[in-house]
Design a protein around this motif. Structure first.
Motif, short mmCIF file in Angstrom:
data_model
loop_
_atom_site.label_atom_id
_atom_site.label_comp_id
_atom_site.label_asym_id
_atom_site.label_seq_id
_atom_site.Cartn_x
_atom_site.Cartn_y
_atom_site.Cartn_z
N VAL A 7 0.85 -1.20 0.00
CA VAL A 7 0.00 0.00 0.00
C VAL A 7 0.88 1.25 0.00
CG1 VAL A 7 -1.74 1.30 1.29
CG2 VAL A 7 -1.92 -1.19 1.15
N LEU A 8 1.95 1.23 0.78
CA LEU A 8 2.85 2.39 0.83
C LEU A 8 3.45 2.68 -0.55
CD1 LEU A 8 4.79 1.98 4.20
CD2 LEU A 8 3.01 3.65 3.65
N LYS A 9 3.82 1.59 -1.24
CA LYS A 9 4.40 1.75 -2.58
C LYS A 9 3.36 2.38 -3.52
CE LYS A 9 6.88 -1.00 -5.92
NZ LYS A 9 6.97 -2.32 -6.45
N LEU A 10 2.12 1.91 -3.41
CA LEU A 10 1.05 2.45 -4.26
C LEU A 10 0.80 3.93 -3.92
CD1 LEU A 10 -1.24 2.20 -6.30
CD2 LEU A 10 -2.64 1.11 -4.54
N GLN A 11 0.83 4.26 -2.64
CA GLN A 11 0.65 5.67 -2.24
C GLN A 11 1.71 6.54 -2.90
OE1 GLN A 11 0.68 6.00 2.04
NE2 GLN A 11 -1.44 5.37 2.23
N ASN A 12 2.95 6.06 -2.90
CA ASN A 12 4.04 6.85 -3.51
C ASN A 12 3.85 7.01 -5.02
OD1 ASN A 12 5.37 7.36 -1.15
ND2 ASN A 12 6.57 5.47 -1.23
N ARG A 13 3.40 5.95 -5.66
CA ARG A 13 3.17 6.03 -7.12
C ARG A 13 2.08 7.04 -7.43
NH1 ARG A 13 2.53 0.11 -9.66
NH2 ARG A 13 2.37 1.32 -11.57
N ILE A 14 1.01 7.00 -6.61
CA ILE A 14 -0.11 7.91 -6.84
C ILE A 14 0.32 9.37 -6.62
CG2 ILE A 14 -2.35 8.63 -5.84
CD1 ILE A 14 -3.15 5.71 -5.88
N LYS A 15 1.14 9.56 -5.60
CA LYS A 15 1.61 10.92 -5.32
C LYS A 15 2.40 11.47 -6.52
CE LYS A 15 3.97 13.32 -1.63
NZ LYS A 15 4.73 13.19 -0.42
N LYS A 16 3.26 10.62 -7.08
CA LYS A 16 4.09 11.03 -8.23
C LYS A 16 3.19 11.29 -9.46
CE LYS A 16 8.29 9.41 -10.50
NZ LYS A 16 7.91 8.63 -11.68
N SER A 17 2.26 10.36 -9.71
CA SER A 17 1.36 10.52 -10.87
C SER A 17 0.50 11.77 -10.72
CB SER A 17 0.42 9.33 -11.00
OG SER A 17 1.11 8.23 -11.49
N TYR A 18 0.10 12.06 -9.50
CA TYR A 18 -0.75 13.23 -9.27
C TYR A 18 0.00 14.51 -9.69
CZ TYR A 18 -3.00 17.06 -6.82
OH TYR A 18 -3.57 18.26 -6.52
N THR A 19 1.27 14.58 -9.31
CA THR A 19 2.08 15.76 -9.69
C THR A 19 2.15 15.85 -11.21
OG1 THR A 19 3.37 15.30 -7.72
CG2 THR A 19 4.30 16.89 -9.25
N GLU A 20 2.38 14.71 -11.86
CA GLU A 20 2.47 14.70 -13.33
C GLU A 20 1.13 15.12 -13.96
OE1 GLU A 20 5.67 11.04 -13.31
OE2 GLU A 20 3.69 10.70 -14.16
N MET A 21 0.04 14.60 -13.40
CA MET A 21 -1.29 14.93 -13.93
C MET A 21 -1.60 16.42 -13.74
SD MET A 21 -3.11 12.47 -15.37
CE MET A 21 -1.65 12.21 -16.31
N GLU A 22 -1.17 16.98 -12.62
CA GLU A 22 -1.40 18.40 -12.37
C GLU A 22 -0.70 19.24 -13.44
OE1 GLU A 22 -4.07 18.80 -10.23
OE2 GLU A 22 -2.92 20.39 -9.23
N GLU A 23 0.52 18.82 -13.78
CA GLU A 23 1.29 19.57 -14.80
C GLU A 23 0.62 19.50 -16.17
OE1 GLU A 23 5.13 17.78 -14.46
OE2 GLU A 23 5.56 18.82 -12.59
N LYS A 24 -0.06 18.35 -16.45
CA LYS A 24 -0.68 18.17 -17.77
C LYS A 24 -2.16 18.54 -17.78
CE LYS A 24 1.86 13.94 -18.86
NZ LYS A 24 1.61 12.52 -19.08
N ASP A 25 -2.67 19.02 -16.64
CA ASP A 25 -4.10 19.28 -16.48
C ASP A 25 -4.91 17.98 -16.69
OD1 ASP A 25 -6.39 20.72 -15.98
OD2 ASP A 25 -6.71 21.27 -18.08
#
Ligand code: SF4
Length: 293
Positions: free
Chosen positions: A99-117
């Motif tokens: 679960v911790l690993k998944l949380q980290n992946r989501i955090k990273k993807s969220y930043t990427e998604m924010e940049e791309k709207d």
């Protein structure tokens, strides 16, 4: 009648670790707060309560000071750690490493998604503790789509989409959801560039998905199957549905007191299995009662 307990059923390593940590703490200190039920199994929770475990909720956490609080395998959002820090609470972190690993992946993807709207989608049960922890990594902005897929209409198909799954979800339904998203993308008036912006990550835990094929075999090999699980367990519902599909004489119970004698009429072989949150002692207790019946 022959009675077999499935050797692969019972606690996954994430739940086992959380319970082991709780037991060690209870032996050392006599009592311990736990944020939410440590496992989706009322009987196991009762056993740990008797050892001194005190279940609290997020409102209780805000009023606690200078205490020790266990975080269970489901994990928690960043706000929980922040409250603990402010209130001088010592966190005993038993979050599952998967679960911790998944949380980290989501955090990273969220930043990427924010940049791309773009949009971050989580296939899971809204309000479930693990899902809350995952949504927290995206500052609460992830779209949660449940098993009825009703949240699909809230997605903007003209923007990039990244999809993840709660670890205990149903594999077939996850595949169904990815197909539905692809279908919608092909029907909307998106440019080719936009439709390429869909990425899906099947993050269902192997401890759940690998048990499916094994349980299908186990169910077929028995005349009657007793599936033991707490009613709140997501993977319990999923794994039970697999057993039922492969053996219609599968019954769901949360304890021996729900057994019915008529289920076993003419049965020569009964199989007992359960979820990743089902303790072995509970399945053994059920086996014992079936022998008595
Ligand atoms: S099912 Fe998998 S992710 Fe969930 S607690 Fe168990 S090991 Fe961890």
């Amino acid at each position: 009648m022959e009675i077999n307990i499935d050797k692969n059923s019972g606690f996954c390593f994430g739940v086992l670790n959380a319970i082991t940590v709780a037991e060690e703490q209870l032996k050392m200190h006599g009592s311990l707060f736990c944020l939410g039920e440590i496992v989706h199994n009322a009987k196991e929770v009762d056993r740990l309560r008797q050892m001194g475990l005190i279940i609290i909720n997020h409102e209780d956490l805000k009023t606690l000071r200078n205490a020790r609080v266990l975080i269970r395998a489901h994990g928690e959002p960043p706000q929980t750690y922040e409250i603990a820090r402010k209130n001088h609470i010592e966190i005993i972190d038993a979050s599952c490493p998967v679960v911790l690993k998944l949380q980290n992946r989501i955090k990273k993807s969220y930043t990427e998604m924010e940049e791309k709207d773009g949009q971050l989608i989580i296939f899971g049960k809204a309000g479930h503790a693990e899902v809350e922890g995952l949504v927290g990594q995206a500052e609460g902005k992830a779209i949660v789509i449940g098993n009825d897929f009703s949240g699909l209409d809230t997605i903007d198909f003209t923007k990039p989409i990244t999809l993840y799954s709660q670890t205990t979800q149903n594999k077939e339904e996850y595949q169904q959801l990815t197909k539905m998203i692809k279908d919608r993308l092909s029907k909307c008036n998106c440019t080719e560039k936009e439709t390429e912006g869909f990425t899906s990550y099947n993050t269902i835990c192997g401890q759940v998905s690998n048990r499916g094929p094994h349980l299908a075999d186990f169910a077929r090999q028995h005349d009657v199957v007793i599936f033991v699980s707490g009613r709140e367990s997501s993977n319990g519902k999923y794994l039970y549905s697999i057993c039922k599909e492969h053996n219609p004489r599968t019954w769901f119970v949360s304890g021996w007191d729900e057994l019915k004698k008529e289920w076993f009429t003419d049965a020569e072989k009964t199989g007992i299995c359960g979820a990743t949150s089902t303790p072995l002692w509970l399945m053994e207790e059920v086996a014992e009662k079936i022998r008595e019946l």
